[in-house]
Design a protein around this motif. Structure first.
Motif, PDB file in Angstrom:
ATOM      1  N   GLY A 147      -5.667  -8.862   7.097  1.00  0.00           N
ATOM      2  CA  GLY A 147      -4.382  -8.807   6.412  1.00  0.00           C
ATOM      3  C   GLY A 147      -3.596 -10.075   6.629  1.00  0.00           C
ATOM      4  O   GLY A 147      -3.900 -10.870   7.520  1.00  0.00           O
ATOM      5  N   CYS A 148      -2.604 -10.283   5.797  1.00  0.00           N
ATOM      6  CA  CYS A 148      -1.783 -11.488   5.920  1.00  0.00           C
ATOM      7  C   CYS A 148      -0.474 -11.297   5.164  1.00  0.00           C
ATOM      8  O   CYS A 148      -0.355 -10.408   4.317  1.00  0.00           O
ATOM      9  CB  CYS A 148      -2.526 -12.715   5.384  1.00  0.00           C
ATOM     10  SG  CYS A 148      -2.906 -12.652   3.621  1.00  0.00           S
ATOM     11  N   GLY A 149       0.493 -12.154   5.469  1.00  0.00           N
ATOM     12  CA  GLY A 149       1.742 -12.171   4.725  1.00  0.00           C
ATOM     13  C   GLY A 149       1.563 -12.882   3.393  1.00  0.00           C
ATOM     14  O   GLY A 149       0.521 -13.478   3.105  1.00  0.00           O
ATOM     15  N   TYR A 150       2.602 -12.827   2.579  1.00  0.00           N
ATOM     16  CA  TYR A 150       2.511 -13.418   1.246  1.00  0.00           C
ATOM     17  C   TYR A 150       2.339 -14.938   1.287  1.00  0.00           C
ATOM     18  O   TYR A 150       1.673 -15.518   0.429  1.00  0.00           O
ATOM     19  CB  TYR A 150       3.745 -13.040   0.430  1.00  0.00           C
ATOM     20  CG  TYR A 150       3.790 -11.582   0.059  1.00  0.00           C
ATOM     21  CD1 TYR A 150       2.870 -11.036  -0.835  1.00  0.00           C
ATOM     22  CD2 TYR A 150       4.747 -10.722   0.609  1.00  0.00           C
ATOM     23  CE1 TYR A 150       2.904  -9.698  -1.177  1.00  0.00           C
ATOM     24  CE2 TYR A 150       4.785  -9.385   0.270  1.00  0.00           C
ATOM     25  CZ  TYR A 150       3.862  -8.873  -0.620  1.00  0.00           C
ATOM     26  OH  TYR A 150       3.881  -7.550  -0.956  1.00  0.00           O
ATOM     27  N   GLU A 151       2.933 -15.591   2.282  1.00  0.00           N
ATOM     28  CA  GLU A 151       2.825 -17.054   2.345  1.00  0.00           C
ATOM     29  C   GLU A 151       1.394 -17.481   2.644  1.00  0.00           C
ATOM     30  O   GLU A 151       0.893 -18.443   2.071  1.00  0.00           O
ATOM     31  CB  GLU A 151       3.791 -17.609   3.401  1.00  0.00           C
ATOM     32  CG  GLU A 151       5.255 -17.374   3.082  1.00  0.00           C
ATOM     33  CD  GLU A 151       5.634 -17.868   1.698  1.00  0.00           C
ATOM     34  OE1 GLU A 151       5.244 -18.997   1.344  1.00  0.00           O
ATOM     35  OE2 GLU A 151       6.296 -17.117   0.957  1.00  0.00           O
ATOM     36  N   HIS A 152       0.730 -16.769   3.559  1.00  0.00           N
ATOM     37  CA  HIS A 152      -0.666 -17.078   3.844  1.00  0.00           C
ATOM     38  C   HIS A 152      -1.539 -16.791   2.629  1.00  0.00           C
ATOM     39  O   HIS A 152      -2.530 -17.499   2.384  1.00  0.00           O
ATOM     40  CB  HIS A 152      -1.162 -16.278   5.050  1.00  0.00           C
ATOM     41  CG  HIS A 152      -0.833 -16.906   6.361  1.00  0.00           C
ATOM     42  ND1 HIS A 152      -0.028 -16.302   7.309  1.00  0.00           N
ATOM     43  CD2 HIS A 152      -1.189 -18.103   6.899  1.00  0.00           C
ATOM     44  CE1 HIS A 152       0.087 -17.084   8.364  1.00  0.00           C
ATOM     45  NE2 HIS A 152      -0.597 -18.181   8.141  1.00  0.00           N
ATOM     46  N   TYR A 153      -1.182 -15.760   1.850  1.00  0.00           N
ATOM     47  CA  TYR A 153      -1.968 -15.449   0.660  1.00  0.00           C
ATOM     48  C   TYR A 153      -1.807 -16.547  -0.399  1.00  0.00           C
ATOM     49  O   TYR A 153      -2.766 -16.901  -1.084  1.00  0.00           O
ATOM     50  CB  TYR A 153      -1.560 -14.087   0.095  1.00  0.00           C
ATOM     51  CG  TYR A 153      -2.682 -13.421  -0.681  1.00  0.00           C
ATOM     52  CD1 TYR A 153      -3.736 -12.814  -0.009  1.00  0.00           C
ATOM     53  CD2 TYR A 153      -2.685 -13.411  -2.072  1.00  0.00           C
ATOM     54  CE1 TYR A 153      -4.766 -12.210  -0.711  1.00  0.00           C
ATOM     55  CE2 TYR A 153      -3.711 -12.803  -2.782  1.00  0.00           C
ATOM     56  CZ  TYR A 153      -4.756 -12.205  -2.092  1.00  0.00           C
ATOM     57  OH  TYR A 153      -5.784 -11.624  -2.788  1.00  0.00           O
ATOM     58  N   LYS A 154      -0.610 -17.084  -0.506  1.00  0.00           N
ATOM     59  CA  LYS A 154      -0.402 -18.219  -1.422  1.00  0.00           C
ATOM     60  C   LYS A 154      -1.241 -19.414  -0.983  1.00  0.00           C
ATOM     61  O   LYS A 154      -1.801 -20.136  -1.815  1.00  0.00           O
ATOM     62  CB  LYS A 154       1.084 -18.600  -1.453  1.00  0.00           C
ATOM     63  CG  LYS A 154       1.985 -17.599  -2.131  1.00  0.00           C
ATOM     64  CD  LYS A 154       3.447 -18.059  -2.054  1.00  0.00           C
ATOM     65  CE  LYS A 154       4.398 -17.017  -2.597  1.00  0.00           C
ATOM     66  NZ  LYS A 154       5.820 -17.431  -2.446  1.00  0.00           N
ATOM     67  N   TRP A 155      -1.293 -19.621   0.326  1.00  0.00           N
ATOM     68  CA  TRP A 155      -2.105 -20.722   0.865  1.00  0.00           C
ATOM     69  C   TRP A 155      -3.573 -20.517   0.499  1.00  0.00           C
ATOM     70  O   TRP A 155      -4.256 -21.457   0.074  1.00  0.00           O
ATOM     71  CB  TRP A 155      -1.923 -20.778   2.385  1.00  0.00           C
ATOM     72  CG  TRP A 155      -2.720 -21.830   3.104  1.00  0.00           C
ATOM     73  CD1 TRP A 155      -3.094 -23.047   2.616  1.00  0.00           C
ATOM     74  CD2 TRP A 155      -3.256 -21.756   4.431  1.00  0.00           C
ATOM     75  NE1 TRP A 155      -3.808 -23.740   3.562  1.00  0.00           N
ATOM     76  CE2 TRP A 155      -3.929 -22.974   4.682  1.00  0.00           C
ATOM     77  CE3 TRP A 155      -3.209 -20.786   5.431  1.00  0.00           C
ATOM     78  CZ2 TRP A 155      -4.565 -23.230   5.907  1.00  0.00           C
ATOM     79  CZ3 TRP A 155      -3.832 -21.048   6.635  1.00  0.00           C
ATOM     80  CH2 TRP A 155      -4.499 -22.255   6.862  1.00  0.00           C
TER      81      TRP A 155
END
Length: 422
Positions: A147-155
């Motif tokens: 899992g990850c936050g939205y910022e890591h997903y954008k990355w």
């Protein structure tokens, strides 16, 4: 039996207040389970902090307490706004939608590997046979695993675009097959599917739902609900349901009932119909004959999917396959396993491609074992809480041999089915 076909797109379906309340309940439950999983020492420490906090709060003037309440309330509003914004962002696609591809003759397989954890790099026979191109994004892997936050997903999405050299998939004449390692990364499928800009029918193989609403970012069990909200997805299917999560009293509250009850998302469990709660009002025909130990046959698969033949023939097909839908004699991976056999999975794929008239746009495959490597305390907690330690005590060489054999058989099936439709 009603078949749902989207004729227009009205934007994503946002969470209601009931969804927020259900998510808070589920979050509290997960937090309690996490605290208990951390051991009695931590439980005692946590209780001590609560007691000290209560004593401290009793000494605070009411005016300061009101300010604290307002601050907490404001923070909650900001969190819901943040969730709503990112929910909407992942449910939309930049740019305009492409028309349906017409050129599906001479469909060959083009294999690529999105290297997040090194699991696929050890399957040399598979890579050599299909001349797979490897795209290395391993620096992102530990930050998005489980899992990850939205910022890591954008990355993650930006690294994929940079590595692939383009923003859109599905424009060439080949059937694109993407492997990306452990099923701890199944939420990466959303990023792959968002690269498709033409109407498609979506198929998920998984023993878990993978559609639970998660306000804090992405998780390997909470992404398919966003896939179903994409303007490109016309009809969705879920094959291989075989876990208690589908009928869990709390988790049912954070399931995409708008898609399930409308018929846009059809669920086919392996052996047992779903009957708890709102499932009583939804048809969930089993893949295997009810009350029978016999496996799925191609004749039964054709009967089950015949009501959807028209919609399957109307749009190209995309498949996302988590091999945990199969037993551990076919796939050794990081999660609990389902009951499907490899033959049954191949039968379903064959009938789907047959009814789609050979128009298979692509398939992504996950469920290859790798040692867990995560960054961040939250992912550490997820690993400790959600992974079964015994299931992850696997000999790497044995896992690679079992998984490579299954991967080769899957691709051989795809080649045979696609050639048959030419």
């Amino acid at each position: 039996m009603t078949v749902f076909v989207r004729t227009s797109y009205d934007g994503p379906v946002y969470p209601t207040m009931k969804d927020y309340a259900a998510m808070v309940t589920a979050t509290i439950r997960v937090m309690c389970e996490t605290v208990l999983a951390m051991g009695m020492v931590y439980v005692v420490s946590f209780a001590g902090v609560v007691v000290v906090g209560c004593i401290g709060m009793s000494q605070i003037p009411w005016s300061i307490l009101r300010v604290l309440v307002l601050l907490v309330g404001g923070l909650a509003v900001l969190l819901m706004a943040y969730w709503r914004y990112n929910f909407a962002r992942l449910s939309k696609l930049p740019g305009k939608l492409e028309p349906v591809s017409k050129s599906f003759e001479e469909r060959n397989i083009r294999m690529r590997v999105l290297n997040l954890d090194g699991a696929m790099l050890r399957q040399s026979s598979l890579l050599e046979k299909y001349r797979a191109k490897v795209y290395d994004v391993s620096e992102v892997g530990p930050h998005v695993r489980m899992g990850c936050g939205y910022e890591h997903y954008k990355w993650l999405e930006s690294r994929m675009t940079k590595s692939f050299g383009c923003e859109i998939d599905g424009k060439d004449r080949e059937c694109l097959v993407t492997f990306y390692g452990s099923n701890d990364f199944h939420h990466v499928a959303l990023a792959l599917i968002r690269r498709i800009r033409q109407p498609v029918n979506m198929v998920l193989f998984d023993t878990h739902p993978d559609w639970l609403v998660n306000p804090f970012g992405q998780h390997c069990g909470s992404w398919y609900n966003l896939v179903m909200d994409l303007p490109t997805v016309q009809q969705g299917f879920h094959f291989g349901a075989c876990s208690g999560e589908f009928e869990d009293e709390v988790l049912m509250h954070v399931s995409p009932w708008n898609h399930i009850e409308s018929g846009k998302l059809r669920v086919f469990p392996t052996s047992n119909m779903l009957q708890a709660g709102r499932w009583q009002n939804v048809e969930t025909p089993t893949l295997r004959p009810p009350g029978c130990t016999r496996n799925l046959t191609i004749e039964r698969a054709r009967v089950l999917l015949k009501p959807y033949r028209e919609v399957l023939a109307s749009f190209p097909l995309y498949i996302t396959l988590d091999k945990d839908c199969m037993g551990r004699w076919y796939c050794l991976q990081n999660w609990n396993s389902g009951d499907l056999t490899l033959t049954e999975v191949c039968i379903i794929i064959e009938v789907l491609v047959e009814y789609a008239e050979g128009r298979l746009l692509g398939i992504d495959v996950t469920g290859d074992w790798s040692g867990v490597d995560v960054r961040g305390w939250m992912r550490e907690i997820l690993h400790e809480q959600q992974h079964d330690e015994e299931q992850n005590k696997i000999d790497c060489k044995i896992a690679d041999a079992v998984n490579e054999r299954t991967n080769l058989l899957l691709l051989e099936t795809l080649e045979r089915v696609l050639k048959r439709k030419q």
